[in-house]
Scaffold this motif. Structure first.
Motif, PDB file in Angstrom:
ATOM      1  N   THR A   1       0.815  -1.217   0.000  1.00 25.57           N
ATOM      2  CA  THR A   1       0.000   0.000   0.000  1.00 25.57           C
ATOM      3  C   THR A   1       0.848   1.266   0.000  1.00 25.57           C
ATOM      4  O   THR A   1       0.318   2.353  -0.197  1.00 25.57           O
ATOM      5  CB  THR A   1      -0.910   0.016   1.239  1.00 25.57           C
ATOM      6  N   LEU A   2       2.138   1.107   0.230  1.00 21.37           N
ATOM      7  CA  LEU A   2       3.045   2.256   0.254  1.00 21.37           C
ATOM      8  C   LEU A   2       3.992   2.219  -0.943  1.00 21.37           C
ATOM      9  O   LEU A   2       5.133   2.667  -0.857  1.00 21.37           O
ATOM     10  CB  LEU A   2       3.852   2.255   1.558  1.00 21.37           C
ATOM     11  N   SER A   3       3.510   1.668  -2.059  1.00 21.84           N
ATOM     12  CA  SER A   3       4.391   1.467  -3.215  1.00 21.84           C
ATOM     13  C   SER A   3       4.965   2.787  -3.732  1.00 21.84           C
ATOM     14  O   SER A   3       6.108   2.839  -4.191  1.00 21.84           O
ATOM     15  CB  SER A   3       3.629   0.755  -4.329  1.00 21.84           C
ATOM     16  N   GLY A   4       4.161   3.864  -3.687  1.00 23.07           N
ATOM     17  CA  GLY A   4       4.669   5.155  -4.149  1.00 23.07           C
ATOM     18  C   GLY A   4       5.830   5.648  -3.320  1.00 23.07           C
ATOM     19  O   GLY A   4       6.857   6.105  -3.860  1.00 23.07           O
ATOM     20  N   HIS A   5       5.726   5.545  -2.001  1.00 25.54           N
ATOM     21  CA  HIS A   5       6.808   5.965  -1.114  1.00 25.54           C
ATOM     22  C   HIS A   5       8.019   5.046  -1.269  1.00 25.54           C
ATOM     23  O   HIS A   5       9.170   5.511  -1.235  1.00 25.54           O
ATOM     24  CB  HIS A   5       6.328   5.951   0.339  1.00 25.54           C
TER      25      HIS A   5
ATOM     26  N   LYS B   1       8.839   3.460  -3.989  1.00 26.04           N
ATOM     27  CA  LYS B   1       9.459   3.784  -5.274  1.00 26.04           C
ATOM     28  C   LYS B   1      10.358   5.005  -5.150  1.00 26.04           C
ATOM     29  O   LYS B   1      11.487   5.031  -5.668  1.00 26.04           O
ATOM     30  CB  LYS B   1       8.379   4.020  -6.318  1.00 26.04           C
ATOM     31  N   ARG B   2       9.865   6.049  -4.458  1.00 24.12           N
ATOM     32  CA  ARG B   2      10.694   7.246  -4.273  1.00 24.12           C
ATOM     33  C   ARG B   2      11.944   6.931  -3.475  1.00 24.12           C
ATOM     34  O   ARG B   2      13.034   7.450  -3.749  1.00 24.12           O
ATOM     35  CB  ARG B   2       9.867   8.345  -3.607  1.00 24.12           C
ATOM     36  N   ALA B   3      11.815   6.078  -2.472  1.00 23.76           N
ATOM     37  CA  ALA B   3      12.987   5.681  -1.687  1.00 23.76           C
ATOM     38  C   ALA B   3      13.971   4.886  -2.545  1.00 23.76           C
ATOM     39  O   ALA B   3      15.190   5.046  -2.428  1.00 23.76           O
ATOM     40  CB  ALA B   3      12.558   4.860  -0.472  1.00 23.76           C
ATOM     41  N   ASN B   4      13.424   4.020  -3.426  1.00 23.16           N
ATOM     42  CA  ASN B   4      14.301   3.262  -4.331  1.00 23.16           C
ATOM     43  C   ASN B   4      15.105   4.200  -5.229  1.00 23.16           C
ATOM     44  O   ASN B   4      16.322   4.046  -5.390  1.00 23.16           O
ATOM     45  CB  ASN B   4      13.467   2.319  -5.198  1.00 23.16           C
ATOM     46  N   GLU B   5      14.415   5.152  -5.812  1.00 27.44           N
ATOM     47  CA  GLU B   5      15.083   6.077  -6.737  1.00 27.44           C
ATOM     48  C   GLU B   5      16.136   6.908  -6.001  1.00 27.44           C
ATOM     49  O   GLU B   5      17.260   7.069  -6.495  1.00 27.44           O
ATOM     50  CB  GLU B   5      14.047   6.987  -7.391  1.00 27.44           C
ATOM     51  N   ALA B   6      15.766   7.438  -4.844  1.00 25.76           N
ATOM     52  CA  ALA B   6      16.733   8.244  -4.082  1.00 25.76           C
ATOM     53  C   ALA B   6      17.898   7.387  -3.608  1.00 25.76           C
ATOM     54  O   ALA B   6      19.050   7.836  -3.599  1.00 25.76           O
ATOM     55  CB  ALA B   6      16.035   8.899  -2.885  1.00 25.76           C
ATOM     56  N   GLY B   7      17.608   6.129  -3.234  1.00 27.39           N
ATOM     57  CA  GLY B   7      18.674   5.239  -2.785  1.00 27.39           C
ATOM     58  C   GLY B   7      19.644   4.906  -3.900  1.00 27.39           C
ATOM     59  O   GLY B   7      20.862   4.819  -3.682  1.00 27.39           O
ATOM     60  N   GLU B   8      19.120   4.728  -5.122  1.00 25.58           N
ATOM     61  CA  GLU B   8      20.001   4.443  -6.252  1.00 25.58           C
ATOM     62  C   GLU B   8      20.922   5.620  -6.546  1.00 25.58           C
ATOM     63  O   GLU B   8      22.120   5.448  -6.796  1.00 25.58           O
ATOM     64  CB  GLU B   8      19.157   4.119  -7.494  1.00 25.58           C
ATOM     65  N   VAL B   9      20.365   6.826  -6.518  1.00 20.41           N
ATOM     66  CA  VAL B   9      21.190   8.015  -6.766  1.00 20.41           C
ATOM     67  C   VAL B   9      22.250   8.167  -5.679  1.00 20.41           C
ATOM     68  O   VAL B   9      23.432   8.425  -5.963  1.00 20.41           O
ATOM     69  CB  VAL B   9      20.303   9.273  -6.846  1.00 20.41           C
ATOM     70  N   ALA B  10      21.832   7.980  -4.430  1.00 14.28           N
ATOM     71  CA  ALA B  10      22.795   8.091  -3.327  1.00 14.28           C
ATOM     72  C   ALA B  10      23.867   7.017  -3.440  1.00 14.28           C
ATOM     73  O   ALA B  10      25.057   7.284  -3.195  1.00 14.28           O
ATOM     74  CB  ALA B  10      22.067   7.977  -1.980  1.00 14.28           C
ATOM     75  N   GLY B  11      23.460   5.819  -3.838  1.00 16.76           N
ATOM     76  CA  GLY B  11      24.438   4.744  -3.993  1.00 16.76           C
ATOM     77  C   GLY B  11      25.438   5.036  -5.086  1.00 16.76           C
ATOM     78  O   GLY B  11      26.638   4.746  -4.950  1.00 16.76           O
TER      79      GLY B  11
END
Length: 368
Positions: free
Chosen positions: A117-121, A123-133
């Motif tokens: 139910t929190l897929s949008g949040h 997804k944003r965490a995934n994207e930010a985590g990839e950039v940070a990584g």
């Protein structure tokens, strides 16, 4: 032709908002009373208690003690407010760190069905985590490359130092031998000089002893030969030591150049790291913001309590602590403004006049 639409000449008046008649003017009545959307918020009793200013004075004579009391209370309130702000900031940092920790833990479980139910949040965490990584990996590669280069230079310096060690030992041996030979030459030269002095003194006698003269001349020849041999030994050793020292100087310069290169590598690494650190920090902050939002939403929906009950409980306690600090800080800020300003101003003005008159009287008495 098609009809042309025309804008209305004037916008319609908004309907009056609901509320007590005393709180706003009626639009239809054409009253000039200003429209107030909200009544002033009531003063919290806790703020009145904290202020402890007391009622406004009813007499001008009472404004002086009232003003003094307000000044002292405001000083104490400001000190307490500064302390509360520090505590609030510390509580906010603790809450932020706990939210990040909870968000990271939830993000690590992003494939759990409870987070669907929190897929949008997520997804944003995934994207930010990839950039940070990516930023972190790039920063790590720069540092690793510089570290590898630095280690290679350090190994070269160590090898050069190892080659230099026996040369320095040999230099010490030759220098000691040269000093010994110089000492021997100095002594031989001193003995030759004494013999020459004795011959000169003998020649100045009225009747020099011929036997003694011959003996001194023979001694002078022997001393001269001894001094020549000692000088030759010094001169024979000097070129070897000079050449060795030249070789040592070359190795030393090579080592100095490598150490300078190592320092430049360090400076380059620091510059590159500084250029990348800003982007890496921004990416890390963005990731922290994303996982914090994920944690907050998971707390609201009860997902965090189901998956990570201890962390969720800690995050709620931190949030409650921040709210409590905020309320207490706000109460102290309200309390600071509860004094009757006209009374304080009058009281301080009276104090100023009294102090001026007292000072004038004292000066008059001194100068009289």
């Amino acid at each position: 032709s098609a009809p042309v639409s025309r804008a209305p000449l004037a916008a319609p008046l908004p309907a009056p908002r609901s509320g007590p008649p005393s709180a706003r003017a009626r639009v239809a009545s054409g009253s000039r009373e200003p429209v107030r959307d909200h009544e002033p918020a009531p003063i919290p009793p806790r703020a009145i208690t904290l202020a402890d200013f007391g009622p406004a004075p009813t007499s001008i004579l009472l404004t002086v003690p009232y003003a003094l009391h307000v000044v002292m209370r405001r000083r104490a309130l400001k000190a307490e407010l500064a302390r509360l702000k520090r505590l609030r900031d510390a509580a906010a940092r603790d809450r932020s760190e706990t939210l990040i920790e909870l968000g990271r833990a939830l993000h690590a479980r992003r494939d759990h069905e409870a987070l669907a139910t929190l897929s949008g949040h997520v997804k944003r965490a995934n994207e930010a985590g990839e950039v940070a990584g990516e930023h972190t990996a790039e920063l790590g590669r720069v540092r690793q490359a510089a570290s590898t280069q630095r280690e290679a230079i350090a190994a070269q310096v160590a090898a050069a130092e190892e080659r230099l060690a026996p040369l320095r030992a040999r230099e010490a041996e030759l220098a000691a031998a040269l000093d010994a030979r110089k000492t021997a030459f100095s002594r031989a030269d001193a003995r030759l000089a004494r013999t020459k002095i004795e011959l000169r003194n003998l020649a100045q006698l009225p009747t020099p002893d011929e036997v003694q003269r011959q003996a001194l001349e023979a001694e002078r020849e022997a001393r001269a030969a001894e001094a020549d041999r000692a000088r030759a030994e010094v001169e024979a050793l000097q070129p070897d030591l000079t050449a060795l020292r030249r070789e040592i100087a070359g190795h030393t310069k090579t080592i100095a150049d490598m150490e300078s290169e190592a320092r430049e590598v360090d400076r380059s690494r620091e510059r590159a790291a500084a250029a990348l650190t800003g982007g890496a920090q921004a990416a890390e902050d963005a990731y922290h913001a994303a996982v914090s939002e994920l944690a907050e939403e998971a707390l609201k929906r009860g997902v965090a309590a189901a998956l990570l009950p201890e962390l969720a409980k800690s995050a709620l306690h931190r949030a409650q602590a921040v709210d409590a600090r905020d309320r207490e800080t706000e109460l102290h800020e309200i309390a600071l403004g509860l004094a009757d300003r006209p009374s304080v101003q009058r009281g301080l003005a009276i104090l100023g006049v009294v102090a001026f008159l007292a000072l004038g009287t004292l000066l008059f008495a001194i100068l009289r």
